[in-house]
Write an enzyme that holds these catalytic residues in place. Sequence first.
Site, mmCIF file in Angstrom:
data_model
loop_
_atom_site.group_PDB
_atom_site.id
_atom_site.type_symbol
_atom_site.label_atom_id
_atom_site.label_comp_id
_atom_site.label_asym_id
_atom_site.label_seq_id
_atom_site.Cartn_x
_atom_site.Cartn_y
_atom_site.Cartn_z
ATOM 1 N N GLU A 2 -27.308 -44.561 165.464
ATOM 2 C CA GLU A 2 -28.222 -44.773 164.989
ATOM 3 C C GLU A 2 -29.549 -44.720 165.811
ATOM 4 O OE1 GLU A 2 -31.953 -47.230 161.957
ATOM 5 O OE2 GLU A 2 -30.027 -48.023 162.241
ATOM 6 N N LYS A 50 -30.050 -46.031 156.421
ATOM 7 C CA LYS A 50 -29.990 -47.240 155.671
ATOM 8 C C LYS A 50 -29.364 -46.924 154.251
ATOM 9 C CE LYS A 50 -31.847 -51.376 156.246
ATOM 10 N NZ LYS A 50 -30.829 -51.272 157.188
#
Length: 425
Positions: A227, A243
Amino acid sequence: MVSLACHLDDSDTFTQQALQWAAQFDNVCYLDSNGYRDNYGNIDVFIAVGCVESFTSTGADTFGRLQRFIDRHPNTWIPGYLGYDLKNEIEDLHSTHPNYTDFPDAYFFVPQYTLLIGQYNAEIKGPDPQAIIKQIEAIEISEEPLEFKGHLKSRMNRSAYFSAFSALQRYIQQGDIYEVNLCQEFFAEEVSLNPLSAYRRLNEVSPTPFSCFFKFGQKYILSASPERFLSKSGNTLLSQPIKGTAPRGKTAAEDEQLKATLAANPKEISENIMIVDLVRNDLTRSAKPGTVKASELLQIHSFKQVHQLISTITCQIQERMNATETIRNTFPPGSMTGAPKISAMKLIDRYENSRRGVYSGALGYFSPQGNYDFSVVIRTLLYNAENGYLSFHTGGAITHHADPEKEYNECLLKGKALFEVLKSQ
């Protein structure tokens, strides 16, 4: 500082030789994109070794002091990390749990040598780059065992996780928060470990775009983060929160089905959109009015261990705003807190039973051009060889419709590569 470019006949071999050479130094930052390509990152492999000068957080004015440190060292690479608990300097927050890893809240260094390694070429900067090439090419790559000795334990057992989950979900039902990220620590004490072998194994089991071997003294960060937290390129800021998680399938057909299910999952979509809104709000503090944009929403990215839902948010930076201000305005990463951010962080400190420290902070570099690129510190092993403490966290988002059993299993899925590395004895 002398710069030298050289042609590589076998970049993979040279890269492994360079990593082994670098690991001998007290200060190392090795970043590997593992061939993942997007429109926002242009580094294949980056290595920084040696230390001309370093910066360590003292617990006050970290971002301001770091900016002054960067300003004193222009036109150079400055790798390092920012720990999650810097939130206490940004907001009226506290961390009550002990710092067992004994890592400072932030650490950066100005390297003696830097290497940029591509598919066919390498660029080395330092006092004598020709000598460095000879040293690296003379390295015989050795596959040493991990030698992990220690007993891995969970600081939050299953029942404690379910209890914390239930309490946090009540705050959501009451309307105090919309989403919160609950994390748990796995740890071992009196550990011995070969960190380089552990990192190599981790990068083999879980190659990711922000893979990192970071060392200062006897402290190690071994990261398989997928990420991007925040990058600055010219006047553009970019954040890519993750997410939404699904496992990989055992067959191609099952894999495609799992991707399709993730893409249509209302709970995962709502999690992602909530964090997109949070990041947009954070970026507004640094942005020229009207420039914050969610350019890519809910894109599925596939990694060796998991599929993820990733969104991309950008903005143009206000005039006269320095680099560390733009980071401070968005820190800690919204994907690791919840919404509203401050309320979620207060509850995190109350219901998690371990200090996050480096975990869920940011790891990366400031570049000679005045840019930066930082990943979120997740899927990451922290090891202090001096006090023998080893730690990693896993976590997931709690929303109104979240199921504790599924979220607990997702925590274990996210830690799968780390469990696998430590069990591969």
